[in-house]
Each structure stands twice: as C-alpha cells, then as structure tokens.
Design a protein around this motif. Sequence first.
Motif, PDB file in Angstrom:
ATOM      1  N   LEU A   1       0.888  -1.140   0.007  1.00 13.15           N
ATOM      2  CA  LEU A   1      -0.063   0.004  -0.115  1.00 13.15           C
ATOM      3  C   LEU A   1       0.799   1.363  -0.047  1.00 13.15           C
ATOM      4  CD1 LEU A   1      -2.725   1.407   0.142  1.00 13.15           C
ATOM      5  CD2 LEU A   1      -2.409   1.339   2.667  1.00 13.15           C
ATOM      6  N   VAL A   2       0.771   2.117  -0.890  1.00 11.02           N
ATOM      7  CA  VAL A   2       1.554   3.353  -1.071  1.00 11.02           C
ATOM      8  C   VAL A   2       0.677   4.432  -0.624  1.00 11.02           C
ATOM      9  CG1 VAL A   2       2.791   5.047  -2.537  1.00 11.02           C
ATOM     10  CG2 VAL A   2       2.847   2.358  -3.147  1.00 11.02           C
ATOM     11  N   ILE A   3       0.919   5.332   0.268  1.00 10.83           N
ATOM     12  CA  ILE A   3       0.169   6.296   1.042  1.00 10.83           C
ATOM     13  C   ILE A   3       1.210   7.760   0.571  1.00 10.83           C
ATOM     14  CG2 ILE A   3      -0.641   7.512   2.911  1.00 10.83           C
ATOM     15  CD1 ILE A   3      -0.600   4.650   4.341  1.00 10.83           C
ATOM     16  N   VAL A   4       0.580   8.506  -0.174  1.00  9.31           N
ATOM     17  CA  VAL A   4       1.007   9.700  -0.578  1.00  9.31           C
ATOM     18  C   VAL A   4       0.660  10.828  -0.238  1.00  9.31           C
ATOM     19  CG1 VAL A   4       1.810  11.250  -2.806  1.00  9.31           C
ATOM     20  CG2 VAL A   4       1.721   8.482  -2.823  1.00  9.31           C
ATOM     21  N   ASP A   5       1.302  12.024   0.428  1.00 10.30           N
ATOM     22  CA  ASP A   5       1.096  13.079   0.899  1.00 10.30           C
ATOM     23  C   ASP A   5       0.707  14.003  -0.124  1.00 10.30           C
ATOM     24  OD1 ASP A   5       0.737  15.394   2.470  1.00 10.30           O
ATOM     25  OD2 ASP A   5       2.699  15.383   3.308  1.00 10.30           O
ATOM     26  N   GLY A   6      -0.668  14.581  -0.153  1.00  7.02           N
ATOM     27  CA  GLY A   6      -0.958  15.594  -1.009  1.00  7.02           C
ATOM     28  C   GLY A   6      -1.517  16.640  -0.619  1.00  7.02           C
ATOM     29  N   SER A   7      -0.747  17.221   0.530  1.00  8.60           N
ATOM     30  CA  SER A   7      -1.135  18.190   1.253  1.00  8.60           C
ATOM     31  C   SER A   7      -0.596  19.761   0.594  1.00  8.60           C
ATOM     32  CB  SER A   7      -0.631  18.348   2.753  1.00  8.60           C
ATOM     33  OG  SER A   7       0.737  18.248   2.640  1.00  8.60           O
ATOM     34  N   GLY A   8      -1.103  20.727   1.181  1.00 11.07           N
ATOM     35  CA  GLY A   8      -0.700  22.071   0.213  1.00 11.07           C
ATOM     36  C   GLY A   8       0.849  22.318   0.448  1.00 11.07           C
ATOM     37  N   SER A   9       1.480  21.807   1.385  1.00 10.77           N
ATOM     38  CA  SER A   9       2.960  22.213   1.472  1.00 10.77           C
ATOM     39  C   SER A   9       3.631  21.360   0.414  1.00 10.77           C
ATOM     40  CB  SER A   9       3.623  21.779   2.773  1.00 10.77           C
ATOM     41  OG  SER A   9       3.388  20.481   3.152  1.00 10.77           O
ATOM     42  N   ILE A  10       3.329  20.417  -0.265  1.00  7.73           N
ATOM     43  CA  ILE A  10       3.627  19.603  -1.115  1.00  7.73           C
ATOM     44  C   ILE A  10       4.078  20.588  -2.603  1.00  7.73           C
ATOM     45  CG2 ILE A  10       3.663  17.869  -2.824  1.00  7.73           C
ATOM     46  CD1 ILE A  10       4.365  16.935  -0.260  1.00  7.73           C
TER      47      ILE A  10
ATOM     48  N   ILE B   1      -3.460   5.132  -1.800  1.00 10.03           N
ATOM     49  CA  ILE B   1      -4.305   6.243  -1.190  1.00 10.03           C
ATOM     50  C   ILE B   1      -3.245   7.593  -1.279  1.00 10.03           C
ATOM     51  CG2 ILE B   1      -5.592   4.735  -0.084  1.00 10.03           C
ATOM     52  CD1 ILE B   1      -4.197   5.432   2.781  1.00 10.03           C
ATOM     53  N   GLU B   2      -4.094   8.551  -1.366  1.00 12.95           N
ATOM     54  CA  GLU B   2      -3.726   9.947  -1.097  1.00 12.95           C
ATOM     55  C   GLU B   2      -4.450  10.549  -0.010  1.00 12.95           C
ATOM     56  OE1 GLU B   2      -3.497  14.463  -3.420  1.00 12.95           O
ATOM     57  OE2 GLU B   2      -4.533  12.687  -4.346  1.00 12.95           O
ATOM     58  N   PHE B   3      -3.460  11.404   0.615  1.00 12.59           N
ATOM     59  CA  PHE B   3      -4.038  11.924   2.109  1.00 12.59           C
ATOM     60  C   PHE B   3      -3.842  13.383   1.992  1.00 12.59           C
ATOM     61  CE2 PHE B   3      -0.236  11.038   3.531  1.00 12.59           C
ATOM     62  CZ  PHE B   3       0.245  12.092   4.557  1.00 12.59           C
ATOM     63  N   SER B   4      -4.691  14.224   2.666  1.00 17.76           N
ATOM     64  CA  SER B   4      -4.294  15.600   2.940  1.00 17.76           C
ATOM     65  C   SER B   4      -5.468  16.054   4.116  1.00 17.76           C
ATOM     66  CB  SER B   4      -4.451  16.610   1.748  1.00 17.76           C
ATOM     67  OG  SER B   4      -5.923  16.454   1.096  1.00 17.76           O
ATOM     68  N   SER B   5      -6.413  16.559   4.024  1.00 24.61           N
ATOM     69  CA  SER B   5      -7.270  17.006   4.902  1.00 24.61           C
ATOM     70  C   SER B   5      -8.357  15.669   5.126  1.00 24.61           C
ATOM     71  CB  SER B   5      -8.051  18.131   4.508  1.00 24.61           C
ATOM     72  OG  SER B   5      -7.230  19.293   4.538  1.00 24.61           O
TER      73      SER B   5
ATOM     74  N   THR C   1      -2.349  18.105   6.512  1.00 22.33           N
ATOM     75  CA  THR C   1      -1.614  16.832   6.601  1.00 22.33           C
ATOM     76  C   THR C   1      -2.312  16.067   7.659  1.00 22.33           C
ATOM     77  OG1 THR C   1       0.366  17.971   5.950  1.00 22.33           O
ATOM     78  CG2 THR C   1       0.847  16.028   6.691  1.00 22.33           C
ATOM     79  N   CYS C   2      -3.206  15.234   7.380  1.00 24.73           N
ATOM     80  CA  CYS C   2      -3.941  14.556   8.534  1.00 24.73           C
ATOM     81  C   CYS C   2      -3.425  13.016   8.167  1.00 24.73           C
ATOM     82  CB  CYS C   2      -5.584  14.402   8.242  1.00 24.73           C
ATOM     83  SG  CYS C   2      -6.074  16.104   8.431  1.00 24.73           S
TER      84      CYS C   2
ATOM     85  N   ILE D   1       4.920   5.272   2.690  1.00 20.24           N
ATOM     86  CA  ILE D   1       4.446   6.362   2.894  1.00 20.24           C
ATOM     87  C   ILE D   1       5.481   7.521   2.460  1.00 20.24           C
ATOM     88  CG2 ILE D   1       5.158   6.473   5.499  1.00 20.24           C
ATOM     89  CD1 ILE D   1       2.730   8.512   5.828  1.00 20.24           C
ATOM     90  N   VAL D   2       5.017   8.318   1.670  1.00 20.65           N
ATOM     91  CA  VAL D   2       5.888   9.516   1.170  1.00 20.65           C
ATOM     92  C   VAL D   2       5.273  10.680   1.502  1.00 20.65           C
ATOM     93  CG1 VAL D   2       6.757  10.393  -1.033  1.00 20.65           C
ATOM     94  CG2 VAL D   2       6.260   8.020  -0.934  1.00 20.65           C
ATOM     95  N   THR D   3       6.194  11.473   2.331  1.00 28.92           N
ATOM     96  CA  THR D   3       5.532  12.651   2.968  1.00 28.92           C
ATOM     97  C   THR D   3       6.660  13.665   3.224  1.00 28.92           C
ATOM     98  OG1 THR D   3       4.262  13.448   4.714  1.00 28.92           O
ATOM     99  CG2 THR D   3       5.779  11.724   5.161  1.00 28.92           C
ATOM    100  N   ASP D   4       6.255  14.952   3.215  1.00 27.86           N
ATOM    101  CA  ASP D   4       6.974  16.214   3.413  1.00 27.86           C
ATOM    102  C   ASP D   4       7.000  16.807   4.779  1.00 27.86           C
ATOM    103  OD1 ASP D   4       4.790  17.568   3.211  1.00 27.86           O
ATOM    104  OD2 ASP D   4       5.789  19.255   2.017  1.00 27.86           O
TER     105      ASP D   4
END
Length: 305
Positions: A111-120, A155-159, A190-191, A222-225
């Motif tokens: 399972l790949v979890i990608v951070d799609g928040s505004g800071s990216i 899956i992609e996550f932000s809010s 970034t939830c 997980i890929v996150t900033d």
Amino acid sequence: MVHLDRVLLCVLVTALWAVGAHGFLFQRTDCQVSSWSPWSEPFGFGQMSRERTILRHTANGGTPCPPELEEIKITGRRASIQSTAKSIASNFMVQNNLKGGMSVGQLRDLLVIVDGSGSIGSTNFQDTRNQLARLLGMLCPTPDPFKGNQQAALIEFSSTVREIFDFNDKANTLAVQQGVKGMPYSGGSTCTATAFNYARNTMFTAAKGMRSRPDVKQEVLIVTDGKSNCGGDAVQAAKLLDKTANVYGLMIGRHSTAGMQELSDYVSSPKNQHLFTLENARELRQLVDLVEQQLKSVPCAPFDL
C-alpha cells in the motif's frame, strides 16, 4: 478410595509447599537477550541504530525481557543520497526468503500512501508521482512485478483520504504506473493519522483485495514532506498499523527535531532498514536513478520455485 484420597492430598500439599518455598511449581526461566549489534551507518535524518534480539523468553515468573530491543542516537550526519539509494535497493526493492535451502522472491501486498497536502505543491506532487511510478516498476520480479506476483494499492491524503486504487484493481505493472501518474493533487492539511487509520481499517482487508496468506507480506510505503497537523495522534496510528503491515517511509525535506522524531516513529523496526530521507523533492529523480543503478548488483530471486 480413602487411601487414594490421602495420596492425592499428600501430592497437593507437597506441591503447595513447593510453590510457597520457591514461588513456582515449575522451574523459572529468565529472559536472555543477545549482545548489542554494532552501530549502523548513518541513515535517515542522521541517526545510527543498534539492535539486540531475544534468545530466550521468560517463563514461570523469571526476569522479564527488556522493552527496548533497538537503540538510536543522532549523529548530525545526514545520510547521503547514495547511501539512501543503496538502502532502498537492498531493504525495500529486493526482498528474498529461504525455501528449501533456495532463495526465493517475497510476495507483497504494498500500500502506497502519498502526501497530497498544500505544502507539497502541484509541481513537486507531479514529479513525485512520476518518480514513484518508475520506482514501483523496478520491484521484483522483473520485468513485470505486478503481473501475477505483487499487488499494489494507492491512497492519497491531505485533509481527507482519497482512495486511488485497490490491491486487485491493477493486473500488471503498466496499469499500476498509470494509476500512480493519474493521481490528482488535493492540497490541504496533513492528516497523517487519518491515512494510517484508513489503511489499517479499510485497505488491508479482503474486500480491498488483500491476500491473507502466510507467504504474502503486507507492507506500506508512505511518502510525505512533514509531520501531521490534524487527524489525531499519527505516531499512535502508525504503531497500530505496524501490527498489520511493515511500514517504510520516504520522508522529504528539512524538519525540526520534533518533526524528525515523529517521522522516524512512523516506520517499523529496525529503523535503519525502513527510514529513507531526502533533503528536497528535487533530489527524487536522482534518487530513483541511483536505485536503478544499485539494482544491477542486487538481483531478484526467482518466484516460481
């Protein structure tokens, strides 16, 4: 009958005396642990780690095992991109098992979890998904890891959390790569805890195509900033997820001490095999290029033994 009762009574009294005199009817066994391993090379944000293993578990009231089987210290020397690529190649990309004395490839539900928040940012997000698609195409077995062997979900996550595809949605590597490249950018907060909880409760289920077989490992990348800023306790959620899946992390950017600690706590142990970092998103293409070079000397084991 009376004689038998007396014999049983004598046995019981003797046993009770033994418990009272020695604390336990059976011999107590103290925990035994190995010596600490040598310190690892610097990894992640500049950590070094060492581990020890339990050689014998406690029994019958013996001395319990120590809770800490891994120690980490900060060196201040962040891992180079070359050493990070080597670690990704040998610890994440190629995983083998022994079967009948032969090395065989490891089946995985990833399972790949990608951070799609505004800071990216949209530009970095587009680069991230393109390089991630390249990286997944290099998994074992080559040349098509997701045709009958590995499975991937995204899956992609932000809010909130957005499910892009399930484990049984993509039948080959090209389809997986196209799904990753087509992932839309969300923006927002970034939830991370919300993403971890969704992974554990929703994605790692038979309904989403997870294979509940002893020869298949469940894994997360997980890929996150950055550290979480909403959705609850991300570290606690990661610990719960770790009971279901082995968690790897590709952490991008520079962070505060608290941020580095939180991001490091997301991944499984041993940390030096699960935590990968980059100073900025611009290094991601170079990292994937270096991983590709490393894989030339880390061959895949056969999957069809």
